[in-house]
Design a protein around this motif. Structure first.
Motif, short mmCIF file in Angstrom:
data_model
loop_
_atom_site.label_atom_id
_atom_site.label_comp_id
_atom_site.label_asym_id
_atom_site.label_seq_id
_atom_site.Cartn_x
_atom_site.Cartn_y
_atom_site.Cartn_z
N MET A 185 0.85 -1.19 0.00
CA MET A 185 0.00 0.00 0.00
C MET A 185 0.88 1.24 0.00
O MET A 185 1.95 1.26 0.61
N LYS A 186 0.42 2.24 -0.67
CA LYS A 186 1.17 3.49 -0.79
C LYS A 186 0.21 4.65 -0.65
O LYS A 186 -0.89 4.62 -1.20
N ILE B 276 -5.17 5.90 -0.66
CA ILE B 276 -4.40 4.73 -0.25
C ILE B 276 -4.47 3.74 -1.41
O ILE B 276 -5.55 3.24 -1.73
N ALA B 277 -3.32 3.50 -2.04
CA ALA B 277 -3.31 2.72 -3.26
C ALA B 277 -2.51 1.43 -3.13
O ALA B 277 -1.43 1.42 -2.55
N GLU B 278 -3.08 0.38 -3.70
CA GLU B 278 -2.32 -0.84 -3.92
C GLU B 278 -1.40 -0.57 -5.11
O GLU B 278 -1.72 0.26 -5.97
N ASN C 145 -11.55 6.24 -0.60
CA ASN C 145 -10.30 6.91 -0.96
C ASN C 145 -9.21 5.88 -1.23
O ASN C 145 -8.06 6.09 -0.90
N ALA C 146 -9.61 4.78 -1.84
CA ALA C 146 -8.68 3.71 -2.18
C ALA C 146 -8.53 3.64 -3.69
O ALA C 146 -9.35 4.17 -4.44
N GLY C 147 -7.46 2.99 -4.13
CA GLY C 147 -7.25 2.84 -5.55
C GLY C 147 -6.11 1.89 -5.83
O GLY C 147 -5.62 1.19 -4.94
N MET C 148 -5.69 1.91 -7.09
CA MET C 148 -4.52 1.13 -7.50
C MET C 148 -3.64 2.03 -8.36
O MET C 148 -4.11 2.71 -9.26
N ARG D 58 1.83 13.43 -5.69
CA ARG D 58 3.00 13.04 -4.92
C ARG D 58 2.89 11.55 -4.65
O ARG D 58 1.92 11.08 -4.03
N ILE D 59 3.89 10.82 -5.11
CA ILE D 59 3.89 9.36 -5.00
C ILE D 59 4.95 8.96 -3.99
O ILE D 59 6.06 9.40 -4.05
#
Length: 118
Positions: free
Chosen positions: A1-2, A16-18, A39-42, A117-118
């Protein structure tokens, strides 16, 4: 997760992204999922900035597909229809793609040129 942060003139939004980095992860994406948090994603990481193609095969969740260049600016936003076999292309080359729920961009006033921003 990032944790991914998208900043515009109004606010900064956290997602919050996989991560999809390997070839198999890039191919599978969010296929076969029934649920995606608010607020999740990939986040897809491509090895080079180029014109890659995305698809919605076996994906049940309607999505906003956010194309991001190597400078981490949003260059295109498309909507993906569940189970569509059509390829989704960006008009500009991109290095990253962030997939989130459909209308996430509209609800959060996310536009082309916003910083990521990653």
């Amino acid at each position: 997760m990032k944790r991914i942060y998208i900043s515009n003139s109004i606010q900064t939004i956290e997602v919050i992204a996989e991560l999809a980095i390997s070839t198999s992860q890039l191919s599978k994406g969010l296929m076969y999922r029934k649920i995606l948090g608010r607020n999740a994603g990939m986040l897809f990481f491509f090895p080079t900035e180029a014109h890659h193609a995305m698809h919605m095969k076996n994906t049940s969740i309607p999505l906003d597909i956010i194309f991001i260049d190597a400078n981490k600016k949003i260059t295109d936003i498309k909507q993906g229809k569940p189970h569509s076999l059509s390829f989704i292309h960006s008009s500009l080359p991109f290095k990253y793609v962030l997939e989130v729920h459909k209308d996430f961009c509209k609800f959060n006033n996310i536009k082309l040129g916003d910083a990521v921003r990653i």
